[in-house]
Design a protein around this motif. Structure first.
Motif, mmCIF file in Angstrom:
data_model
loop_
_atom_site.group_PDB
_atom_site.id
_atom_site.type_symbol
_atom_site.label_atom_id
_atom_site.label_comp_id
_atom_site.label_asym_id
_atom_site.label_seq_id
_atom_site.Cartn_x
_atom_site.Cartn_y
_atom_site.Cartn_z
ATOM 1 N N PRO A 101 0.808 -1.206 0.000
ATOM 2 C CA PRO A 101 0.000 0.000 0.000
ATOM 3 C C PRO A 101 0.847 1.264 0.000
ATOM 4 O O PRO A 101 0.506 2.257 -0.619
ATOM 5 N N GLU A 102 2.003 1.218 0.706
ATOM 6 C CA GLU A 102 2.858 2.403 0.742
ATOM 7 C C GLU A 102 3.400 2.741 -0.637
ATOM 8 O O GLU A 102 3.566 3.899 -1.009
ATOM 9 N N ALA A 103 3.664 1.680 -1.427
ATOM 10 C CA ALA A 103 4.222 1.904 -2.764
ATOM 11 C C ALA A 103 3.223 2.572 -3.677
ATOM 12 O O ALA A 103 3.576 3.220 -4.652
ATOM 13 N N ALA A 104 1.917 2.398 -3.370
ATOM 14 C CA ALA A 104 0.887 2.955 -4.231
ATOM 15 C C ALA A 104 0.456 4.351 -3.799
ATOM 16 O O ALA A 104 -0.432 4.927 -4.400
ATOM 17 N N THR A 105 1.076 4.896 -2.748
ATOM 18 C CA THR A 105 0.687 6.216 -2.270
ATOM 19 C C THR A 105 0.867 7.249 -3.370
ATOM 20 O O THR A 105 1.921 7.336 -3.993
ATOM 21 N N GLY A 106 -0.162 8.037 -3.590
ATOM 22 C CA GLY A 106 -0.085 9.077 -4.611
ATOM 23 C C GLY A 106 -0.422 8.599 -6.001
ATOM 24 O O GLY A 106 -0.499 9.410 -6.919
ATOM 25 N N VAL A 107 -0.639 7.301 -6.179
ATOM 26 C CA VAL A 107 -0.992 6.758 -7.488
ATOM 27 C C VAL A 107 -2.486 6.929 -7.694
ATOM 28 O O VAL A 107 -3.288 6.614 -6.814
ATOM 29 N N LEU A 108 -2.864 7.439 -8.853
ATOM 30 C CA LEU A 108 -4.272 7.697 -9.116
ATOM 31 C C LEU A 108 -5.088 6.417 -9.147
ATOM 32 O O LEU A 108 -6.202 6.359 -8.633
ATOM 33 N N ARG A 109 -4.526 5.380 -9.725
ATOM 34 C CA ARG A 109 -5.275 4.139 -9.866
ATOM 35 C C ARG A 109 -4.361 2.951 -9.566
ATOM 36 O O ARG A 109 -3.753 2.370 -10.456
ATOM 37 N N PRO A 110 -4.218 2.590 -8.268
ATOM 38 C CA PRO A 110 -3.334 1.475 -7.909
ATOM 39 C C PRO A 110 -3.816 0.166 -8.524
ATOM 40 O O PRO A 110 -5.012 -0.026 -8.761
ATOM 41 N N HIS A 111 -2.864 -0.730 -8.778
ATOM 42 C CA HIS A 111 -3.242 -2.064 -9.224
ATOM 43 C C HIS A 111 -3.950 -2.795 -8.080
ATOM 44 O O HIS A 111 -3.772 -2.471 -6.906
#
Length: 368
Positions: free
Chosen positions: A6-16
């Motif tokens: 989840p930390e890696a997806a921070t700021g990503v508009l549309r996480p996988h």
């Protein structure tokens, strides 16, 4: 690709899917004591629970990713546990891509091995390509080879996804036949082949409105087990789907949660369902249907656009005026025929329906 946390997806508009629901997937894997097919991260039971939601033995709640018949998902998951590929078929907006992504995330932990089908998809996207600078300098070598998503999935024993299969030209589609039947991808330039590791499979999606574009050959169709995803069976199911997806999109876009939003979502879904079916929910009034599909995806788009209007140009309360323009644009896709259909609906249904007066006025105001 990020590390899937989840930390890696921070700021990503549309996480996988494997990023956004990493905690659920990890908890399912930890508690899953059922047999797992070779190469799978979860058992078929756990994959189905991840898709449909439920409560784990320790009380952990798993959020539903798909709302629909359980048996369809069980058939889809069981197919992936065999040597056959899976084809998800349905009209636009029936969550084919959504289901395929979550199935790949649950089975192999990676939903990114994707071929996006278009009229211009080349055979290299299905098979492999070349680094032409190296190819000219060194000739065909392993280092010059650029593996495509399916080759990478075969080497890793993972799930590969092919979106909009019937949009791909027929001669390119046929590159899948050997991969699916022999589980082998020949590389004649290197006099070698790539053999799929256990766990490899393919999930393809196709829009049944595209029949006649690039229909699948009988040889290729035989390699797939087809599961048809239906439109939501009831108004309540569709309202729940739209509400969940809109809430997810709203969080990603940092839109405030609307006050009284559920009432307006129900109204939008009702309008699109009635126009799509050609009759009112109570079955008393026959209606003309517009040329567009008016799927659940369109309802999500209309409501999300309304949320943005309410948040940035209103008082944060989702109102009919925030939805009217988006709904008009969705229903009126054919400027010649659809305006008549939409105006007839407003006059015969919306005008006199209890509690719809503000909605009727907002929609009438934007009519040309």
């Amino acid at each position: 690709m990020t590390d899937g946390t989840p930390e890696a997806a921070t700021g990503v508009l549309r996480p996988h899917a494997e990023q956004e629901y990493a905690d659920e997937l990890a908890r399912l894997a930890e508690l899953d004591e059922r047999p797992r097919p070779p190469g799978w991260r979860l058992s078929p039971w756990a994959v189905t629970t991840y898709l449909l939601g439920g409560e784990l033995p320790d009380g952990t709640a798993v959020t539903p990713k798909y709302i629909g018949p359980r048996r369809l998902i069980e058939v889809a998951v069981a197919t992936l546990a065999t040597d056959r590929a899976l084809l998800l078929l349905g009209v636009p907006g029936t969550a084919k891509t959504w289901v395929s992504e979550h199935l790949a995330a649950a089975v192999s932990g990676d939903s990114t091995l994707l071929v996006q089908g278009t009229a211009g998809t080349p055979e290299e996207a299905i098979r492999y390509g070349w680094d032409y600078a190296r190819l000219l300098a060194e000739g065909p070598t392993e280092k010059a080879l650029v593996p495509g998503p399916l080759m990478r999935a075969m080497r890793r024993g993972a799930v590969a996804r092919v979106e909009e299969l019937t949009r791909i030209p027929s001669d390119v589609q046929d590159a899948l036949i050997t991969i699916l039947s022999e589980k082998t991808l020949p590389v004649p330039e290197l006099d070698t082949e790539v053999q799929a590791r256990r766990g490899f499979t393919v999930i393809a999606t196709a829009n049944d409105r595209d029949r006649g574009v690039n229909e699948l050959s009988s040889a290729l169709r035989r390699r797939f087990n087809t599961v048809v995803l239906p439109v939501p069976a009831s108004l309540e199911d569709e309202v729940e789907i739209v509400s969940r997806r809109v809430a997810r999109l709203g969080r990603a876009l940092e839109l405030p949660a609307p006050a009284a939003g559920l009432e307006e979502i129900r109204r939008v879904v009702t309008v699109l369902r009635e126009l799509r079916a050609g009759r009112t929910e109570d079955g008393r009034t026959r209606l003309k249907s517009p040329s567009g599909t008016l799927s659940t995806a369109e309802a999500i788009s209309v409501v999300t656009g309304g949320l943005a209007l309410a948040a940035h140009f209103g008082d944060g309360v989702l109102r009919p005026a925030d939805l009217a323009a988006g709904l008009h644009g969705t229903v009126v896709s054919d400027p010649a025929a659809d305006p008549v259909v939409w105006q007839e609906y407003l006059e015969t249904v919306a005008r006199d329906r209890p509690g719809w007066r503000d909605f009727y006025r907002a929609c009438r105001e934007i009519l040309p």
